[in-house]
Design an enzyme around this catalytic site. Structure first.
Site, PDB file in Angstrom:
ATOM      1  N   LYS A 144       0.820  -1.219   0.000  1.00 16.87           N
ATOM      2  CA  LYS A 144       0.000   0.000   0.000  1.00 16.87           C
ATOM      3  C   LYS A 144       0.846   1.258   0.000  1.00 16.87           C
ATOM      4  CE  LYS A 144      -4.439  -1.737   1.280  1.00 16.87           C
ATOM      5  NZ  LYS A 144      -5.665  -1.627   2.017  1.00 16.87           N
ATOM      6  N   LYS A 189      -4.645  -9.190  -6.401  1.00 20.84           N
ATOM      7  CA  LYS A 189      -5.870  -9.354  -5.614  1.00 20.84           C
ATOM      8  C   LYS A 189      -6.999  -8.473  -6.170  1.00 20.84           C
ATOM      9  CE  LYS A 189      -6.505  -7.262  -1.538  1.00 20.84           C
ATOM     10  NZ  LYS A 189      -6.784  -6.915  -0.145  1.00 20.84           N
ATOM     11  N   LYS A 202     -10.811  -2.911  -4.024  1.00 22.43           N
ATOM     12  CA  LYS A 202     -11.643  -1.711  -4.230  1.00 22.43           C
ATOM     13  C   LYS A 202     -10.835  -0.587  -4.848  1.00 22.43           C
ATOM     14  CE  LYS A 202     -13.645  -2.379   0.322  1.00 22.43           C
ATOM     15  NZ  LYS A 202     -12.861  -2.259   1.548  1.00 22.43           N
TER      16      LYS A 202
HETATM   17  N1  AQP Z   1      -9.606 -10.189  -3.187  1.00 22.66           N
HETATM   18  C1  AQP Z   1      -9.974 -10.680  -2.016  1.00 22.66           C
HETATM   19  N2  AQP Z   1     -10.115 -12.013  -1.845  1.00 22.66           N
HETATM   20  C2  AQP Z   1     -10.512 -12.535  -0.648  1.00 22.66           C
HETATM   21  N3  AQP Z   1     -10.789 -11.771   0.427  1.00 22.66           N
HETATM   22  C3  AQP Z   1     -10.660 -10.446   0.297  1.00 22.66           C
HETATM   23  N4  AQP Z   1     -10.863  -9.433   1.147  1.00 22.66           N
HETATM   24  C4  AQP Z   1     -10.600  -8.252   0.529  1.00 22.66           C
HETATM   25  N5  AQP Z   1     -10.219  -8.467  -0.737  1.00 22.66           N
HETATM   26  C5  AQP Z   1     -10.256  -9.820  -0.918  1.00 22.66           C
HETATM   27  C6  AQP Z   1     -11.304  -9.622   2.520  1.00 22.66           C
HETATM   28  O1  AQP Z   1     -12.386  -8.748   2.764  1.00 22.66           O
HETATM   29  C7  AQP Z   1     -12.346  -8.337   4.130  1.00 22.66           C
HETATM   30  C8  AQP Z   1     -12.478  -6.857   4.190  1.00 22.66           C
HETATM   31  O2  AQP Z   1     -11.375  -6.245   3.545  1.00 22.66           O
HETATM   32  P1  AQP Z   1     -11.192  -4.678   3.651  1.00 22.66           P
HETATM   33  O3  AQP Z   1     -12.141  -3.991   2.771  1.00 22.66           O
HETATM   34  O4  AQP Z   1     -11.300  -4.291   5.062  1.00 22.66           O
HETATM   35  O5  AQP Z   1      -9.722  -4.402   3.233  1.00 22.66           O
HETATM   36  P2  AQP Z   1      -8.827  -4.891   2.060  1.00 22.66           P
HETATM   37  O6  AQP Z   1      -8.393  -6.303   2.314  1.00 22.66           O
HETATM   38  O7  AQP Z   1      -7.726  -3.913   1.974  1.00 22.66           O
HETATM   39  O8  AQP Z   1      -9.782  -4.860   0.788  1.00 22.66           O
HETATM   40  P3  AQP Z   1      -9.518  -4.206  -0.609  1.00 22.66           P
HETATM   41  O9  AQP Z   1     -10.657  -4.423  -1.494  1.00 22.66           O
HETATM   42  O10 AQP Z   1      -8.188  -4.625  -1.123  1.00 22.66           O
HETATM   43  O11 AQP Z   1      -9.525  -2.678  -0.244  1.00 22.66           O
HETATM   44  P4  AQP Z   1      -8.535  -1.554  -0.685  1.00 22.66           P
HETATM   45  O12 AQP Z   1      -8.452  -1.610  -2.161  1.00 22.66           O
HETATM   46  O13 AQP Z   1      -9.219  -0.310  -0.148  1.00 22.66           O
HETATM   47  O14 AQP Z   1      -7.247  -1.856  -0.004  1.00 22.66           O
HETATM   48  C9  AQP Z   1     -11.024  -8.853   4.725  1.00 22.66           C
HETATM   49  O15 AQP Z   1     -11.281 -10.007   5.485  1.00 22.66           O
HETATM   50  C10 AQP Z   1     -10.218  -9.222   3.513  1.00 22.66           C
HETATM   51  O16 AQP Z   1      -9.349 -10.310   3.760  1.00 22.66           O
END
Ligand code: AQP
Length: 336
Positions: free
Chosen positions: A113, A197, A200
Site C-alpha cells: 500500500k 488481488k 476496491k
Molecule cells: N480479493 C480478495 N479475496 C478474498 N478476500 C478479500 N478481502 C478483501 N479483498 C479480498 C477480505 O475482505 C475483508 C475486508 O477487507 P477490507 O475492505 O477491510 O480491506 P482490504 O483487504 O484492503 O480490501 P480491498 O478491497 O483490497 O480494499 P482496498 O483496495 O481499499 O485496499 C477482509 O477479510 C479481507 O481479507
C-alpha cells in the site's frame, strides 16, 4: 478456556466486491448461527489513506447495508463502527508499545500500500496491524473470518497477544486467535490479472465484480475476464501456473458451494466461453439480489444509523470492561 467469540471488520472504502463477499462476508453469515459474532465497520482503518469526509460517511452506511443485504442479522450479531468505541484506539496505543518496529516492517500489506514512496505514507498505515490486533483482542475474540490477504496481520495479532501475556505475566489473558479462511477461494484475484488481488482501490472497474453491479455489467465483465487459450482441465494439476483460469474456476466453486475438483469434472475439456456463461449465471443469481437489497436499504439511512447505534452501545460495554482489566494488568489507573 476463552468463550468462543468471532470478530471481523470491513473497511468502508467504497464499493464492496466479490473478494470481500467470498473472502469474508459470506463466512460472516455462516458463522452467525454458530458463535457470538461482532462485526465492525473499521472506519479508523479507512483513514490511514485520505478519505473525503462526505464519501466516508456514505461508505459507512453502504457497508452496513451490504452486511444486512448479504444476510447478516442485526439482532443476532453486534454490528457497529469502530470510531464509536474508543477502547479500540486506547488498546491500539498499548499495542504500539508492545509490538516491535521490526514486526511492522515485515508486513507485506504496508509495503504494497505504501508503494515506492514509503517516507510519505501515513504513520497510521504502518501501525495499522496494531489497531487490527486491538479490534480483535478488546473483545477477547477467539476466531477471525478473513480473506487470505489478512493472514499475516492475524499472525501478528497472535504474536502481540503472546508477548503481552508473557510481559505482564498474565498467562492466557488474551486468547491466541484462530483465522477462519475460506477453503475453495482464500483470495479472489482481479479479473484482468490473476496475480493481483481483486481490490476496491484498483483503478479499473473491469477488474472486479461489485456487489451493486447489475446483471448486464456482471455478464460483460465475465465475458471480458482474462483467460488463456487452453481448454478447462479435468484435474487440478492441469490448473498449475494458470492463474486466471484458477481464479474463475475457484469463484464458480465458491459461489456454488462445491469443490474445485467437482467443477473440473463438470467442465473438463470444455472451452471457457461455455464455462463463462455458467459462471455469469451463478454470479447473477447470487450477487444481483444482494445489490438490489443494498440499493433499497440505502434509501432508509435512519434505519442503518440505528443499527450502528444499537451495536455500538453493546460493543462499548464489552470493550470498556475488558479495557478496565487491561489497565489494571499494566498498572495504569483511569480516574474517569
Ligand atoms: N480479493 C480478495 N479475496 C478474498 N478476500 C478479500 N478481502 C478483501 N479483498 C479480498 C477480505 O475482505 C475483508 C475486508 O477487507 P477490507 O475492505 O477491510 O480491506 P482490504 O483487504 O484492503 O480490501 P480491498 O478491497 O483490497 O480494499 P482496498 O483496495 O481499499 O485496499 C477482509 O477479510 C479481507 O481479507
Amino acid at each position: 478456556m476463552h468463550k468462543k467469540r468471532v470478530f471481523s471488520g470491513v473497511q468502508p472504502t467504497g464499493n464492496l466486491h466479490l473478494g470481500n463477499y467470498l473472502g469474508a462476508i459470506k463466512n460472516f453469515v455462516d458463522l452467525q448461527n454458530k458463535f457470538e459474532c461482532v462485526y465492525c465497520i473499521v472506519d479508523l482503518h479507512a483513514i490511514t489513506n485520505h478519505q473525503d469526509p462526505k464519501e466516508l460517511k456514505s461508505n459507512i452506511l453502504e457497508t452496513v447495508a451490504s452486511f444486512i443485504a448479504s444476510g447478516l442479522s442485526s439482532e443476532k450479531n453486534i454490528i457497529f463502527n469502530q470510531a464509536s468505541v474508543a477502547a479500540h484506539s486506547e488498546l491500539a496505543w498499548i499495542f504500539n508499545c508492545v509490538a516491535r518496529i521490526g514486526w511492522m516492517n515485515r508486513m507485506t500489506q504496508f509495503k504494497e500500500k505504501a508503494g515506492t514512496n514509503k517516507e510519505n505514507a501515513s504513520v497510521g498505515l504502518l501501525v495499522y496491524p496494531n489497531l487490527m490486533a486491538a479490534d480483535i483482542l478488546i473483545y477477547k475474540a477467539t476466531h477471525v473470518p478473513v480473506g487470505e490477504d489478512q493472514k499475516q496481520h492475524l499472525e501478528l495479532t497472535r504474536d502481540i497477544a503472546k508477548k503481552f501475556n508473557n510481559d505482564f505475566k498474565c498467562d492466557n489473558y488474551f486468547p491466541i486467535v484462530e483465522p477462519l479462511i475460506p477453503k475453495e477461494i482464500s483470495r479472489v484475484m482481479s479479473l484482468r490479472d490473476g496475480m493481483k488481488k481483486m481490490s476496491k482501490s484498483e483503478d479499473s472497474d473491469q477488474s472486479r465484480i461489485n456487489l451493486k453491479d447489475d446483471k448486464d455489467l456482471i455478464d460483460q465483465k465475465i465475458k471480458k475476464a482474462k483467460t488463456d487459450n487452453n481448454s478447462i482441465p479435468s484435474e487440478i494439476i492441469g490448473l498449475k501456473n494458470r492463474h486466471e483460469a484458477t481464479n474463475l474456476i475457484s469463484i464458480y466453486a465458491s459461489i456454488n458451494g462445491i469443490e474445485v475438483a467437482k467443477v473440473l469434472k463438470e467442465f473438463g475439456g470444455k472451452n471457457f466461453s461455455t464455462f463463462k456463461s455458467k459462471l455469469s449465471e451463478s454470479l447473477i443469481e447470487r450477487i444481483c439480489p444482494i445489490g438490489s437489497e443494498i440499493k433499497k436499504l440505502l434509501k432508509d439511512k435512519n434505519y442503518l444509523n440505528k443499527i450502528l447505534e444499537k451495536g455500538s452501545k453493546k460493543a462499548d460495554i464489552i470493550a470498556k470492561n475488558n479495557l478496565k482489566e487491561i489497565y489494571e494488568i499494566i498498572g495504569l489507573t483511569k480516574f474517569t
